[in-house]
Design a protein around this motif. Structure first.
Motif, PDB file in Angstrom:
ATOM      1  N   LEU A 186      -6.946   0.655   3.748  1.00  0.00           N
ATOM      2  CA  LEU A 186      -7.033   1.448   2.525  1.00  0.00           C
ATOM      3  C   LEU A 186      -7.915   0.705   1.527  1.00  0.00           C
ATOM      4  O   LEU A 186      -7.815  -0.516   1.379  1.00  0.00           O
ATOM      5  CB  LEU A 186      -5.651   1.660   1.903  1.00  0.00           C
ATOM      6  CG  LEU A 186      -4.586   2.381   2.735  1.00  0.00           C
ATOM      7  CD1 LEU A 186      -3.297   2.520   1.931  1.00  0.00           C
ATOM      8  CD2 LEU A 186      -5.075   3.739   3.189  1.00  0.00           C
ATOM      9  N   ARG A 197      -9.606   1.399  -2.563  1.00  0.00           N
ATOM     10  CA  ARG A 197      -9.653   2.307  -3.708  1.00  0.00           C
ATOM     11  C   ARG A 197     -10.850   1.977  -4.590  1.00  0.00           C
ATOM     12  O   ARG A 197     -11.114   0.826  -4.887  1.00  0.00           O
ATOM     13  CB  ARG A 197      -8.353   2.179  -4.514  1.00  0.00           C
ATOM     14  CG  ARG A 197      -8.337   3.050  -5.742  1.00  0.00           C
ATOM     15  CD  ARG A 197      -7.074   3.834  -5.856  1.00  0.00           C
ATOM     16  NE  ARG A 197      -7.110   4.690  -7.031  1.00  0.00           N
ATOM     17  CZ  ARG A 197      -6.043   5.030  -7.718  1.00  0.00           C
ATOM     18  NH1 ARG A 197      -4.848   4.587  -7.364  1.00  0.00           N
ATOM     19  NH2 ARG A 197      -6.138   5.829  -8.757  1.00  0.00           N
ATOM     20  N   LEU A 231      -9.896   7.309  -2.773  1.00  0.00           N
ATOM     21  CA  LEU A 231      -9.169   6.489  -1.810  1.00  0.00           C
ATOM     22  C   LEU A 231      -9.831   6.632  -0.444  1.00  0.00           C
ATOM     23  O   LEU A 231      -9.965   7.743   0.076  1.00  0.00           O
ATOM     24  CB  LEU A 231      -7.703   6.938  -1.711  1.00  0.00           C
ATOM     25  CG  LEU A 231      -6.842   6.181  -0.695  1.00  0.00           C
ATOM     26  CD1 LEU A 231      -6.639   4.732  -1.132  1.00  0.00           C
ATOM     27  CD2 LEU A 231      -5.494   6.873  -0.487  1.00  0.00           C
ATOM     28  N   ILE A 264      -9.597   5.831   3.525  1.00  0.00           N
ATOM     29  CA  ILE A 264      -8.629   5.519   4.578  1.00  0.00           C
ATOM     30  C   ILE A 264      -9.416   5.393   5.883  1.00  0.00           C
ATOM     31  O   ILE A 264     -10.114   6.321   6.277  1.00  0.00           O
ATOM     32  CB  ILE A 264      -7.564   6.619   4.720  1.00  0.00           C
ATOM     33  CG1 ILE A 264      -6.832   6.870   3.389  1.00  0.00           C
ATOM     34  CG2 ILE A 264      -6.575   6.282   5.826  1.00  0.00           C
ATOM     35  CD1 ILE A 264      -5.812   8.009   3.435  1.00  0.00           C
ATOM     36  N   ASP A 319       1.383   6.845   5.585  1.00  0.00           N
ATOM     37  CA  ASP A 319       1.631   6.110   4.331  1.00  0.00           C
ATOM     38  C   ASP A 319       0.450   6.272   3.377  1.00  0.00           C
ATOM     39  O   ASP A 319       0.630   6.497   2.175  1.00  0.00           O
ATOM     40  CB  ASP A 319       1.857   4.615   4.619  1.00  0.00           C
ATOM     41  CG  ASP A 319       3.229   4.336   5.219  1.00  0.00           C
ATOM     42  OD1 ASP A 319       4.100   5.238   5.168  1.00  0.00           O
ATOM     43  OD2 ASP A 319       3.419   3.222   5.747  1.00  0.00           O
ATOM     44  N   GLY A 320      -0.771   6.157   3.900  1.00  0.00           N
ATOM     45  CA  GLY A 320      -1.955   6.313   3.058  1.00  0.00           C
ATOM     46  C   GLY A 320      -2.080   7.711   2.485  1.00  0.00           C
ATOM     47  O   GLY A 320      -2.420   7.891   1.301  1.00  0.00           O
ATOM     48  N   LEU A 330       0.467   8.235  -0.263  1.00  0.00           N
ATOM     49  CA  LEU A 330      -0.008   7.573  -1.483  1.00  0.00           C
ATOM     50  C   LEU A 330      -0.961   8.496  -2.230  1.00  0.00           C
ATOM     51  O   LEU A 330      -0.860   8.667  -3.452  1.00  0.00           O
ATOM     52  CB  LEU A 330      -0.701   6.260  -1.124  1.00  0.00           C
ATOM     53  CG  LEU A 330      -1.438   5.546  -2.261  1.00  0.00           C
ATOM     54  CD1 LEU A 330      -0.451   5.066  -3.309  1.00  0.00           C
ATOM     55  CD2 LEU A 330      -2.260   4.370  -1.723  1.00  0.00           C
ATOM     56  N   VAL A 388     -10.086  11.857  -1.322  1.00  0.00           N
ATOM     57  CA  VAL A 388      -9.740  10.991  -0.199  1.00  0.00           C
ATOM     58  C   VAL A 388     -10.838  11.130   0.862  1.00  0.00           C
ATOM     59  O   VAL A 388     -11.268  12.244   1.174  1.00  0.00           O
ATOM     60  CB  VAL A 388      -8.375  11.390   0.416  1.00  0.00           C
ATOM     61  CG1 VAL A 388      -8.036  10.482   1.596  1.00  0.00           C
ATOM     62  CG2 VAL A 388      -7.277  11.345  -0.639  1.00  0.00           C
TER      63      VAL A 388
END
Length: 281
Positions: A106, A108, A113, A115, A136-137, A140, A150
């Motif tokens: 990950l 930022r 974001l 991934i 999980d990513g 978030l 993303v």
């Protein structure tokens, strides 16, 4: 020609030599040869082929979470079937893959974001550890209101080679397998992110490597990208959301063709069908 449009829509897939085939049809060089290949695939795994046909016909009008549940019920049914058992037995015993430190990276940058699937040595296979880290990513991104975009990609020459075959058949029972697929899978989270998420793919995109990107608002493919659904040959159907994500991009007819043929689709054809939104130079 493609014949009666109403009939073509009612059928499960129509093969045509016409280059300007509509979304209910697949243009192929030799429709007779292709029809024979599809028939052979269905005869090798008739339960998987029939279940896939029924799921695609059933879930087209459903909202995505409900449709994903139906896919998973069907997938668990086939996990208990003779066709999958035969495929599993033909492979022999496998060792479970070892855990690694960072299966997903990950990063930022302001409101963006990034991934990155990070198991290039396993062709970014969608196994338990990578799946959990990806989820999980994505969670978030959904929880943090400061993230407005993303970008999901994969390290190495292959975006994602699909489910980790060394983990197939290892679920403790079929009901647990259903809840893991639906409650711990990435598909519905990518769908929820919608226009906020872009997926960039390259190389061989197989199984989940096709099914998950198809949920995204935008999919950009490298020119070398190919897309393949191998599950019917294993006695299964797509189980990472593909019976839901692909039809909403390319229709149930072409989805059935891809899954039944098990053959790769090149990036240019994927662009023409709407499976991807751009092919990068």
């Amino acid at each position: 020609g493609s014949g009666d449009p109403a009939l073509v829509r009612a059928l499960d897939v129509t093969l045509t030599a016409a280059a300007d085939a509509g979304p209910e049809s697949v243009a192929v060089a030799d429709p007779v040869e292709r029809a024979a290949a599809l028939r052979d695939a269905a005869e090798r795994n008739p339960q998987a082929a029939l279940v896939l046909r029924d799921v695609l016909r059933t879930t087209g009008g459903m909202d995505v979470p409900a449709a994903l549940d139906v896919e998973s019920y069907a997938y668990s049914t086939l996990l208990g079937g003779a066709e999958f058992a035969r495929w599993l037995a033909s492979r022999g015993p496998r060792l479970l893959p070892s855990d690694v430190k960072d299966p997903v990276l990950l990063a930022r940058d302001g409101g963006v974001l990034s991934i990155t699937l990070n198991r290039p040595q396993r062709r970014n296979a969608y196994g338990r550890q990578l799946r959990d880290a990806l989820v999980d990513g994505l969670r978030l991104a959904l929880l943090d209101e400061g993230i407005d975009r993303v970008v999901l990609d994969g390290a190495g020459p292959v975006f994602c080679s699909g489910g980790d075959l060394d983990e197939f058949g290892t679920a403790p029972d079929l009901a647990t397998a259903h809840f893991v697929r639906t409650r711990a899978g990435a598909g519905r989270l990518i769908h929820r992110l919608g226009p906020r998420i872009e997926v960039r793919v390259q190389g061989s995109c197989v199984g989940a490597g096709v099914e998950l990107p198809a949920f995204a608002g935008r999919v950009a493919a490298a020119a070398d990208a190919t897309f393949r659904l191998p599950e019917v040959a294993m006695g299964l159907i797509p189980g990472a959301g593909g019976t839901v994500s692909l039809p909403r991009r390319i229709g149930r007819w072409r989805t059935l063709y891809l899954a039944l043929s098990g053959e790769p689709l090149d990036a240019r054809t994927a662009l023409g069908w709407g499976l991807v939104d751009a092919v990068l130079p």
